[in-house]
Design a protein around this motif. Structure first.
Motif, PDB file in Angstrom:
ATOM      1  N   UNK A 110       0.838  -1.198   0.000  1.00  0.00           N
ATOM      2  CA  UNK A 110       0.000   0.000   0.000  1.00  0.00           C
ATOM      3  C   UNK A 110       0.876   1.254   0.000  1.00  0.00           C
ATOM      4  N   UNK A 111       0.440   2.278  -0.710  1.00  0.00           N
ATOM      5  CA  UNK A 111       1.253   3.478  -0.885  1.00  0.00           C
ATOM      6  C   UNK A 111       1.596   4.166   0.438  1.00  0.00           C
ATOM      7  N   UNK A 112       0.736   4.023   1.437  1.00  0.00           N
ATOM      8  CA  UNK A 112       1.006   4.664   2.728  1.00  0.00           C
ATOM      9  C   UNK A 112       2.181   4.026   3.460  1.00  0.00           C
ATOM     10  N   UNK A 113       2.660   2.899   2.961  1.00  0.00           N
ATOM     11  CA  UNK A 113       3.804   2.223   3.579  1.00  0.00           C
ATOM     12  C   UNK A 113       5.133   2.633   2.944  1.00  0.00           C
ATOM     13  N   UNK A 114       5.096   3.509   1.963  1.00  0.00           N
ATOM     14  CA  UNK A 114       6.283   3.826   1.163  1.00  0.00           C
ATOM     15  C   UNK A 114       7.519   4.124   2.004  1.00  0.00           C
ATOM     16  N   UNK A 115       7.455   5.125   2.861  1.00  0.00           N
ATOM     17  CA  UNK A 115       8.642   5.541   3.608  1.00  0.00           C
ATOM     18  C   UNK A 115       9.105   4.465   4.583  1.00  0.00           C
ATOM     19  N   UNK A 122       1.011  -6.517   0.824  1.00  0.00           N
ATOM     20  CA  UNK A 122       0.620  -5.842   2.068  1.00  0.00           C
ATOM     21  C   UNK A 122      -0.387  -4.757   1.700  1.00  0.00           C
ATOM     22  N   UNK A 123      -1.605  -4.868   2.199  1.00  0.00           N
ATOM     23  CA  UNK A 123      -2.651  -3.897   1.894  1.00  0.00           C
ATOM     24  C   UNK A 123      -2.942  -3.018   3.111  1.00  0.00           C
ATOM     25  N   UNK A 124      -3.716  -1.955   2.882  1.00  0.00           N
ATOM     26  CA  UNK A 124      -4.044  -1.030   3.963  1.00  0.00           C
ATOM     27  C   UNK A 124      -5.385  -1.351   4.601  1.00  0.00           C
ATOM     28  N   UNK A 125      -5.942  -2.510   4.265  1.00  0.00           N
ATOM     29  CA  UNK A 125      -7.201  -2.928   4.886  1.00  0.00           C
ATOM     30  C   UNK A 125      -7.346  -4.443   4.766  1.00  0.00           C
TER      31      UNK A 125
END
Length: 265
Positions: free
Chosen positions: A53-58, A100-103
């Motif tokens: 998921x993009x929110x995991x980038x950093x 790995x997903x955000x939900x």
């Protein structure tokens, strides 16, 4: 003649002993080399592709570097996108090893394609605003202001569903100027001044703290995002993929996620 035969036998014995010693030494050297290999230490070497998921980038860029350092011979390539985009890639047979997903909803829809998922982290939403909060946005209700340009993630994106959930629960009607394909795109709109506010994950706002401010949303009005990780059944490196997914729940990865602002699972 007897003395000559004795001499030849003695010479042969010496040569045989030397040869056996040499072979034994080579065997020890080979064993030593094998003992130093990553696989012999329980660390399968491979090139892994992880859809995340993009929110995991950093956080994952840091985690990937740490994992490669601790596991010589393993190289990790991340592909970041909205969870719904990742699901589409898996459905189309994209060559990858883990997801790995955000939900949990998105992951549950891919049961036929994944191993058993494990939740590795949690997250919450905040209101991202321009630095200094020039529009004086203090709470969710302020997003209903007709003069505000608000950006949300699209409804099919986990961050969009969470946003819709908390706004509906508070009976707040927001008319977004755009609905973005992932949460990082929402953040970018606020960073560039193309939006006055947007609902993003706390970790996203923290990663851009030099460009945006974050207005907290009380837990009683918020939603908890959960991030499940799983191996993909099409992986060409199932052992290495399983090792990485397992590592994500371990102390080193959990510290990295916590430092990035994620909640413990």
């Amino acid at each position: 003649m007897s003395s000559a035969r004795s001499l030849r036998r003695a010479s042969a014995a010496v040569l045989t002993t030397a040869l056996l010693a040499s072979l034994a030494a080579c065997g020890d050297a080979d064993d030593s080399a094998r003992d130093d290999s990553p696989k012999s230490q329980g660390r399968p070497s491979a090139r892994l592709t992880v859809l995340a998921a993009s929110s995991l980038t950093d956080a994952f860029e840091t985690a990937g570097a740490a994992y490669e350092k601790a596991n010589p011979g393993t190289e990790i390539t991340f592909s970041f996108a909205g969870s719904q985009e990742l699901a589409a890639q898996v459905g189309q047979g994209a060559p990858a090893d883990a997801l790995v997903t955000a939900d949990t909803t998105t992951m549950d829809g891919l049961k036929a394609d994944t191993g058993t998922p494990t939740v590795i982290a949690g997250n919450r939403l905040v209101i991202a605003v321009a630095e200094g909060n020039p529009e004086k946005i203090d709470e969710l209700g302020d997003l209903a202001g007709a003069q505000l340009k608000v950006v949300l993630a699209a409804p099919e994106v986990p961050a969009g569903r969470y946003s819709e959930q908390i706004l509906d629960a508070q009976k707040i009607e927001v008319k977004p100027v755009s609905q973005e394909p992932n949460v990082r795109a929402v953040l970018s709109k606020v960073e560039l001044g193309e939006a006055d506010a947007g609902l993003v994950y706390r970790t996203d706002a923290a990663a851009a703290a030099d460009k945006v401010d974050a207005v907290a949303i009380p837990d009683s009005q918020n939603a908890v995002a959960r991030y499940p990780a799983a191996t993909l059944k099409t992986s060409r490196n199932p052992e290495a993929a399983a090792a990485f997914v397992s590592w994500l729940s371990g102390p080193q990865a959990q510290k990295i996620l916590k430092d990035a602002g994620f909640q413990q699972p």
